[in-house]
Write a protein that holds these residues in place. Structure first.
Motif, mmCIF file in Angstrom:
data_model
loop_
_atom_site.group_PDB
_atom_site.id
_atom_site.type_symbol
_atom_site.label_atom_id
_atom_site.label_comp_id
_atom_site.label_asym_id
_atom_site.label_seq_id
_atom_site.Cartn_x
_atom_site.Cartn_y
_atom_site.Cartn_z
ATOM 1 N N LEU A 12 0.832 -1.208 0.000
ATOM 2 C CA LEU A 12 0.000 0.000 0.000
ATOM 3 C C LEU A 12 0.865 1.255 0.000
ATOM 4 C CD1 LEU A 12 -2.839 1.251 0.228
ATOM 5 C CD2 LEU A 12 -2.570 1.111 2.710
ATOM 6 N N ALA A 15 2.322 1.701 -3.516
ATOM 7 C CA ALA A 15 1.332 2.184 -4.479
ATOM 8 C C ALA A 15 1.025 3.667 -4.266
ATOM 9 C CB ALA A 15 0.053 1.356 -4.382
ATOM 10 N N ALA A 40 -3.773 4.484 -12.213
ATOM 11 C CA ALA A 40 -4.265 3.638 -11.128
ATOM 12 C C ALA A 40 -3.854 2.184 -11.340
ATOM 13 C CB ALA A 40 -5.775 3.750 -11.026
ATOM 14 N N LEU A 41 -3.935 1.713 -12.578
ATOM 15 C CA LEU A 41 -3.523 0.335 -12.858
ATOM 16 C C LEU A 41 -2.023 0.146 -12.649
ATOM 17 C CD1 LEU A 41 -5.681 -0.508 -15.996
ATOM 18 C CD2 LEU A 41 -5.982 -1.325 -13.658
ATOM 19 N N LEU A 44 -1.429 -0.096 -8.969
ATOM 20 C CA LEU A 44 -1.752 -1.433 -8.477
ATOM 21 C C LEU A 44 -0.643 -2.427 -8.791
ATOM 22 C CD1 LEU A 44 -5.551 -1.788 -9.275
ATOM 23 C CD2 LEU A 44 -4.469 -1.660 -7.035
ATOM 24 N N GLY A 47 2.199 -1.714 -6.432
ATOM 25 C CA GLY A 47 1.840 -2.216 -5.110
ATOM 26 C C GLY A 47 1.973 -3.731 -5.018
ATOM 27 N N ALA A 48 1.570 -4.438 -6.065
ATOM 28 C CA ALA A 48 1.685 -5.899 -6.067
ATOM 29 C C ALA A 48 3.145 -6.345 -6.056
ATOM 30 C CB ALA A 48 0.970 -6.467 -7.282
ATOM 31 N N THR A 51 4.563 -5.666 -2.614
ATOM 32 C CA THR A 51 4.040 -6.654 -1.675
ATOM 33 C C THR A 51 4.798 -7.970 -1.792
ATOM 34 O OG1 THR A 51 1.840 -5.656 -1.724
ATOM 35 C CG2 THR A 51 1.977 -7.952 -1.000
#
Length: 67
Positions: A12, A15, A40-41, A44, A47-48, A51
């Motif tokens: 998070l 992102a 936004a994509l 994401l 962020g992935a 993570t």
């Protein structure tokens, strides 16, 4: 804190940091060539990736005493 929760929070942060950098670039240099949905994509995706890296790296850093 569990390992999964920690990794998700780092994702998070990654992102949101990416979105801040996109907005800063737009303020300073003008258009980036991305619309809102593309940004936004991409956030994401960032962020992935963050993570996944945080989930894999945390045990390795813990064994070295760096957490």
């Amino acid at each position: 804190m569990t390992r999964t929760r920690s990794a998700l929070l780092w994702g998070l942060v990654g992102a949101l940091a990416f979105l801040v950098l996109v907005q800063a670039y737009r303020l300073v240099a003008g258009s980036l060539g991305l619309d809102l949905l593309s940004g936004a994509l991409l956030a994401l995706l960032v962020g992935a990736v963050v993570t996944a890296i945080a989930y894999v790296a945390e045990p390795r850093l813990a064994t070295k005493g760096r957490t």
